[in-house]
Design a protein around this motif. Structure first.
Motif, PDB file in Angstrom:
ATOM      1  N   GLY A 128      14.570   2.375   4.086  1.00  0.00           N
ATOM      2  CA  GLY A 128      14.054   3.558   4.745  1.00  0.00           C
ATOM      3  C   GLY A 128      12.657   3.959   4.334  1.00  0.00           C
ATOM      4  N   ASP A 129      12.293   3.681   3.069  1.00  0.00           N
ATOM      5  CA  ASP A 129      10.970   4.099   2.599  1.00  0.00           C
ATOM      6  C   ASP A 129       9.946   2.969   2.624  1.00  0.00           C
ATOM      7  OD1 ASP A 129      12.178   2.653   0.542  1.00  0.00           O
ATOM      8  OD2 ASP A 129      11.114   3.753  -1.029  1.00  0.00           O
ATOM      9  N   VAL A 130      10.322   1.822   3.219  1.00  0.00           N
ATOM     10  CA  VAL A 130       9.427   0.659   3.246  1.00  0.00           C
ATOM     11  C   VAL A 130       9.165   0.261   4.692  1.00  0.00           C
ATOM     12  CG1 VAL A 130       9.079  -1.745   2.553  1.00  0.00           C
ATOM     13  CG2 VAL A 130      10.272  -0.157   1.020  1.00  0.00           C
TER      14      VAL A 130
ATOM     15  N   GLY B  45      -7.707   5.744   5.644  1.00  0.00           N
ATOM     16  CA  GLY B  45      -7.318   4.506   6.282  1.00  0.00           C
ATOM     17  C   GLY B  45      -5.966   4.727   6.940  1.00  0.00           C
ATOM     18  N   CYS B  46      -5.739   4.118   8.073  1.00  0.00           N
ATOM     19  CA  CYS B  46      -4.523   4.362   8.859  1.00  0.00           C
ATOM     20  C   CYS B  46      -3.808   3.045   9.122  1.00  0.00           C
ATOM     21  CB  CYS B  46      -4.895   5.047  10.169  1.00  0.00           C
ATOM     22  SG  CYS B  46      -3.510   5.341  11.287  1.00  0.00           S
ATOM     23  N   ALA B  47      -2.468   3.049   9.017  1.00  0.00           N
ATOM     24  CA  ALA B  47      -1.681   1.829   9.154  1.00  0.00           C
ATOM     25  C   ALA B  47      -0.846   1.833  10.422  1.00  0.00           C
ATOM     26  CB  ALA B  47      -0.767   1.659   7.939  1.00  0.00           C
ATOM     27  N   ALA B  48      -0.837   0.697  11.119  1.00  0.00           N
ATOM     28  CA  ALA B  48       0.153   0.434  12.168  1.00  0.00           C
ATOM     29  C   ALA B  48       1.328  -0.248  11.481  1.00  0.00           C
ATOM     30  CB  ALA B  48      -0.440  -0.462  13.240  1.00  0.00           C
ATOM     31  N   VAL B  49       2.542   0.208  11.754  1.00  0.00           N
ATOM     32  CA  VAL B  49       3.690  -0.252  10.961  1.00  0.00           C
ATOM     33  C   VAL B  49       4.878  -0.621  11.835  1.00  0.00           C
ATOM     34  CG1 VAL B  49       2.957   1.229   9.040  1.00  0.00           C
ATOM     35  CG2 VAL B  49       4.690   2.056  10.657  1.00  0.00           C
TER      36      VAL B  49
ATOM     37  N   VAL C  16       0.850  -1.187   0.000  1.00  0.00           N
ATOM     38  CA  VAL C  16       0.000   0.000   0.000  1.00  0.00           C
ATOM     39  C   VAL C  16       0.888   1.240   0.000  1.00  0.00           C
ATOM     40  CG1 VAL C  16      -1.879  -1.168   1.196  1.00  0.00           C
ATOM     41  CG2 VAL C  16      -0.166   0.071   2.536  1.00  0.00           C
ATOM     42  N   ALA C  17       0.350   2.339  -0.489  1.00  0.00           N
ATOM     43  CA  ALA C  17       1.064   3.611  -0.453  1.00  0.00           C
ATOM     44  C   ALA C  17       0.666   4.358   0.808  1.00  0.00           C
ATOM     45  CB  ALA C  17       0.731   4.445  -1.684  1.00  0.00           C
TER      46      ALA C  17
ATOM     47  N   GLY D 267      -2.123 -14.657   2.075  1.00  0.00           N
ATOM     48  CA  GLY D 267      -1.641 -14.115   0.806  1.00  0.00           C
ATOM     49  C   GLY D 267      -0.376 -13.309   0.933  1.00  0.00           C
ATOM     50  N   GLY D 268       0.474 -13.705   1.875  1.00  0.00           N
ATOM     51  CA  GLY D 268       1.733 -12.999   2.032  1.00  0.00           C
ATOM     52  C   GLY D 268       1.613 -11.759   2.890  1.00  0.00           C
ATOM     53  N   PRO D 269       2.726 -11.088   3.139  1.00  0.00           N
ATOM     54  CA  PRO D 269       2.725  -9.904   4.016  1.00  0.00           C
ATOM     55  C   PRO D 269       2.118  -8.692   3.315  1.00  0.00           C
ATOM     56  CG  PRO D 269       4.881 -10.191   3.038  1.00  0.00           C
ATOM     57  CD  PRO D 269       4.061 -11.386   2.597  1.00  0.00           C
ATOM     58  N   VAL D 270       1.889  -7.660   4.106  1.00  0.00           N
ATOM     59  CA  VAL D 270       1.492  -6.360   3.566  1.00  0.00           C
ATOM     60  C   VAL D 270       2.584  -5.366   3.931  1.00  0.00           C
ATOM     61  CG1 VAL D 270      -0.204  -4.491   3.590  1.00  0.00           C
ATOM     62  CG2 VAL D 270      -0.968  -6.866   3.790  1.00  0.00           C
ATOM     63  N   HIS D 271       3.160  -4.736   2.919  1.00  0.00           N
ATOM     64  CA  HIS D 271       4.167  -3.710   3.137  1.00  0.00           C
ATOM     65  C   HIS D 271       3.602  -2.353   2.717  1.00  0.00           C
ATOM     66  CE1 HIS D 271       6.930  -7.180   3.325  1.00  0.00           C
ATOM     67  NE2 HIS D 271       7.692  -6.369   4.048  1.00  0.00           N
ATOM     68  N   GLY D 272       4.243  -1.315   3.175  1.00  0.00           N
ATOM     69  CA  GLY D 272       3.866   0.036   2.792  1.00  0.00           C
ATOM     70  C   GLY D 272       5.066   0.783   2.256  1.00  0.00           C
TER      71      GLY D 272
END
Length: 300
Positions: free
Chosen positions: A185-187, A175-179, A161-162, A249-254
């Motif tokens: 650095g940008d992932v 929508g808000c992401a916990a990361v 996701v961006a 379905g695998g991980p979710v990265h941002g």
């Protein structure tokens, strides 16, 4: 069998919205066709997909969206008239949109949310990872966000996701992401997603913006996802399930985006986008900037 590392070639653009914030302009004209300088907003989005290597584009449309199809089709009468005049410059501009990509269209029918619009793409996408681009977000071509997201998906699999950092007071609009941080650095790795949280409950100030690269397993989840906020099937809810269980379905990265983004879904931001892009055009910028400085000075 799903191969999450298949090269991505397909882009899905949901375009079935009614554009009520731009009435009466959108009473008979799709909001996606509103001009940003001298191109409709939707063309910028298709160009972005193509520049990232995605030349198979499916638009999810609805009633009164026929102008979208016409714009990306040939207009032989207009082309012939321009040829007779010897107007090669305008002829090239007219033909540009019809030569951009292989375009496909499917109607959403019932307006049941972004998740439902994405689900409408399942027969076309099949078992391949694919991108979703929302037409209200224009990403400056000098800041290739989608290409970076495709690169991250091809390396890690799963979905991407961006994300963009916003003021905490604005997080309830997204929508808000916990990361969790990664070596890049940008992932970041997304561990949870919440749709439009109250600022006091938001897990971060990372907002999900309108670009996604999705594992095809998202379709099975969307089929089982009950309507959520607003009575709609939320893509965020399905992505939350992927983030919570990588075996699906695998991980979710941002990918954390810090470039230039223009929001054409808001009237004020739409006007600002036109001004910014016009100022930066070589053919329009010099004269327009001169006028703009004079106008601003007079109004102060």
């Amino acid at each position: 069998m799903t191969d999450s590392h298949t090269r991505i070639t397909k882009a899905v653009i949901p375009a079935a919205g009614l554009g009520t914030r731009f009435l009466p302009a959108t009473k008979a004209t799709p909001k996606e066709m509103l001009p940003v300088v001298d191109k409709p907003a939707i063309q910028y989005v298709v160009e972005e997909a193509v520049s990232a290597g995605l030349d198979d584009v499916l638009m999810i449309t609805g009633r009164n969206k026929r102008p979208l199809e016409d714009h990306f089709d040939r207009n032989y009468e207009l082309e012939s008239a321009l040829q007779r005049k010897g107007d090669a410059n305008r002829l090239a501009k007219v033909q540009e949109s019809s030569d951009l990509a292989t375009m496909h269209y499917v109607r959403q029918g019932d307006p049941r949310g972004l998740g439902h619009a994405v689900l409408c793409a399942a027969p076309h996408v099949g078992h391949e990872p694919f991108a979703v681009l929302l037409g209200d977000d224009l990403i400056d071509p000098r800041d290739p966000l989608l290409a970076r997201m495709v690169e991250v998906q091809e390396r890690h699999g799963g979905s991407v996701v961006a994300l963009m950092e916003v003021e905490p007071s604005q997080i309830h609009l997204y929508g808000c992401a916990a990361v969790e941080t990664t070596a890049d650095g940008d992932v970041v790795k997304v561990t949870d997603l919440v749709e439009k949280p109250d600022p006091t409950d938001a897990p971060s100030n990372y907002a999900v913006i309108g670009r996604y690269v999705l594992d095809p397993n998202i379709f099975d989840i969307l089929r089982k996802t009950e309507p959520g906020r607003g009575g709609e099937i939320q893509l965020t809810d399905a992505l939350q399930k992927l983030a919570a269980d990588e075996t699906i379905g695998g991980p979710v990265h941002g990918v954390v985006f810090k470039g230039r983004r223009y929001d054409t879904g808001d009237r004020g931001d739409y006007l600002r986008a036109i001004v910014r892009l016009a100022c930066e055009r070589e053919d329009l910028g010099p004269d327009f900037r001169t006028w703009l400085r004079s106008y601003v000075t007079e109004e102060m």
